[in-house]
Design a protein around this motif. Structure first.
Motif, mmCIF file in Angstrom:
data_model
loop_
_atom_site.group_PDB
_atom_site.id
_atom_site.type_symbol
_atom_site.label_atom_id
_atom_site.label_comp_id
_atom_site.label_asym_id
_atom_site.label_seq_id
_atom_site.Cartn_x
_atom_site.Cartn_y
_atom_site.Cartn_z
ATOM 1 N N ASP A 136 0.835 -1.208 0.000
ATOM 2 C CA ASP A 136 0.000 0.000 0.000
ATOM 3 C C ASP A 136 0.868 1.256 0.000
ATOM 4 O OD1 ASP A 136 -2.310 -1.497 -0.013
ATOM 5 O OD2 ASP A 136 -2.600 -1.403 2.166
ATOM 6 N N LEU A 137 1.944 1.229 0.782
ATOM 7 C CA LEU A 137 2.867 2.368 0.827
ATOM 8 C C LEU A 137 3.546 2.560 -0.521
ATOM 9 C CD1 LEU A 137 4.542 1.834 4.324
ATOM 10 C CD2 LEU A 137 2.877 3.590 3.696
ATOM 11 N N LEU A 138 3.901 1.447 -1.171
ATOM 12 C CA LEU A 138 4.539 1.528 -2.487
ATOM 13 C C LEU A 138 3.589 2.139 -3.509
ATOM 14 C CD1 LEU A 138 7.075 0.748 -4.174
ATOM 15 C CD2 LEU A 138 5.910 -1.408 -4.703
ATOM 16 N N GLU A 139 2.322 1.758 -3.458
ATOM 17 C CA GLU A 139 1.331 2.273 -4.411
ATOM 18 C C GLU A 139 1.102 3.769 -4.235
ATOM 19 O OE1 GLU A 139 -2.100 -0.131 -3.817
ATOM 20 O OE2 GLU A 139 -1.346 -1.811 -5.025
ATOM 21 N N GLU A 140 1.345 4.285 -3.042
ATOM 22 C CA GLU A 140 1.155 5.714 -2.788
ATOM 23 C C GLU A 140 2.333 6.552 -3.287
ATOM 24 O OE1 GLU A 140 0.572 6.021 1.387
ATOM 25 O OE2 GLU A 140 -1.391 5.027 1.370
ATOM 26 N N MET A 141 3.428 5.909 -3.628
ATOM 27 C CA MET A 141 4.619 6.647 -4.061
ATOM 28 C C MET A 141 4.481 7.100 -5.513
ATOM 29 S SD MET A 141 7.750 4.477 -2.365
ATOM 30 C CE MET A 141 7.887 4.319 -0.573
ATOM 31 N N PRO A 142 5.181 8.170 -5.890
ATOM 32 C CA PRO A 142 5.150 8.641 -7.286
ATOM 33 C C PRO A 142 6.008 7.755 -8.178
ATOM 34 C CG PRO A 142 6.645 10.005 -5.998
ATOM 35 C CD PRO A 142 5.999 9.060 -5.027
ATOM 36 N N LEU A 143 5.582 6.504 -8.323
ATOM 37 C CA LEU A 143 6.349 5.486 -9.040
ATOM 38 C C LEU A 143 5.468 4.838 -10.099
ATOM 39 C CD1 LEU A 143 8.931 3.680 -9.276
ATOM 40 C CD2 LEU A 143 7.885 2.211 -7.529
ATOM 41 N N ASN A 144 5.967 4.802 -11.333
ATOM 42 C CA ASN A 144 5.226 4.189 -12.432
ATOM 43 C C ASN A 144 6.157 3.294 -13.238
ATOM 44 O OD1 ASN A 144 2.380 5.674 -12.652
ATOM 45 N ND2 ASN A 144 3.908 7.207 -12.072
#
Length: 242
Positions: free
Chosen positions: A70-78
């Motif tokens: 969940d924390l990873l999904e909130e990051m500005p990462l694509n």
């Protein structure tokens, strides 16, 4: 190392786009989830049964893994949805869209050889020319859109520490790059320079060597070790190796 660094960048609010052409995005995301959670979660997502006395521990690990994800999904990462050989023109077109849509600041391409489909037998022919043209195109993209591009290039097989000459297409590749960084292992011979590492398991230790720095000219090394318990690389203090 690079995926862990990109997580640190994302935590600082730097919008990052990954193009992983060698490792599937699902595998890369699982590694990044482990970095975020500070624990190896590879077994947490396996659909296996376990004895009753371990079921509680497994459920706890799954809950920790879900929280880290969940924390990873909130990051500005694509992620670019590509794997294996790909036309660089198409890749750059999608990166241009990423700049406009997600305001990308950092692009990571892993790696040049897999993206261009180059093999060892190709380096004396057309593939070497393709690689150099690809590097030039990424350089132009970075300059035009003011984006930092980190391009992974597999080195030549050498018996010594990796230097600028160990990079395929080294003249053009190094010329276009603002910074050139190599990941090196330690050898027994080098231990005389690092007395604090004598008698330790060398496979746990690596160093990041800055071979080129266009802006200040400063070069040097950062020593680190792999912390298996926390599932991440940790920089060594001077007192640990000198």
């Amino acid at each position: 190392v690079l995926s862990q660094m990109s997580i640190d960048y994302c935590r600082q609010g730097i919008s990052t786009v990954w193009g992983s052409f060698e490792i599937k995005n699902s595998q890369l995301a699982l590694k990044m989830t482990s970095y975020v959670g500070g624990k190896d979660f590879r077994n947490a997502f396996e659909a296996t049964t376990c004895p009753a006395h371990l079921a509680e521990a497994k459920a706890e690990a799954e809950a920790e893994a879900d929280k880290a994800m969940d924390l990873l999904e909130e990051m500005p990462l694509n992620f670019l949805n590509y794997h294996g050989r790909m036309d660089v023109d198409i890749v750059i077109q999608h990166l241009q869209r990423a700049v406009h849509i997600v305001d990308a600041d950092l692009v990571v391409i892993d790696n040049l050889q897999f993206m261009t489909g180059a093999t060892k037998a190709d380096y004396d022919g057309a593939r070497l020319e393709l690689q150099e043209r690809t590097v030039q195109q990424f350089r132009e993209f970075a300059t035009m859109f003011n984006v930092h591009v980190t391009l992974v290039v597999h080195p030549k097989k050498v018996d010594t520490a990796l230097g600028l000459s160990a990079i395929y297409g080294s003249v053009r590749t190094c010329q276009e790059a603002d910074n050139v960084i190599a990941l090196n292992n330690f050898t027994e011979k080098e231990l005389r320079n690092y007395p604090g590492l004598r008698g330790k398991e060398l496979s746990q230790y690596r160093r990041i060597d800055v071979l080129k720095n266009r802006f200040t000219g400063n070069t040097g090394s950062v020593l680190f070790q792999w912390d298996n318990a926390r599932y991440r690389c940790e920089e060594l203090e001077l007192t640990e190796y000198l």
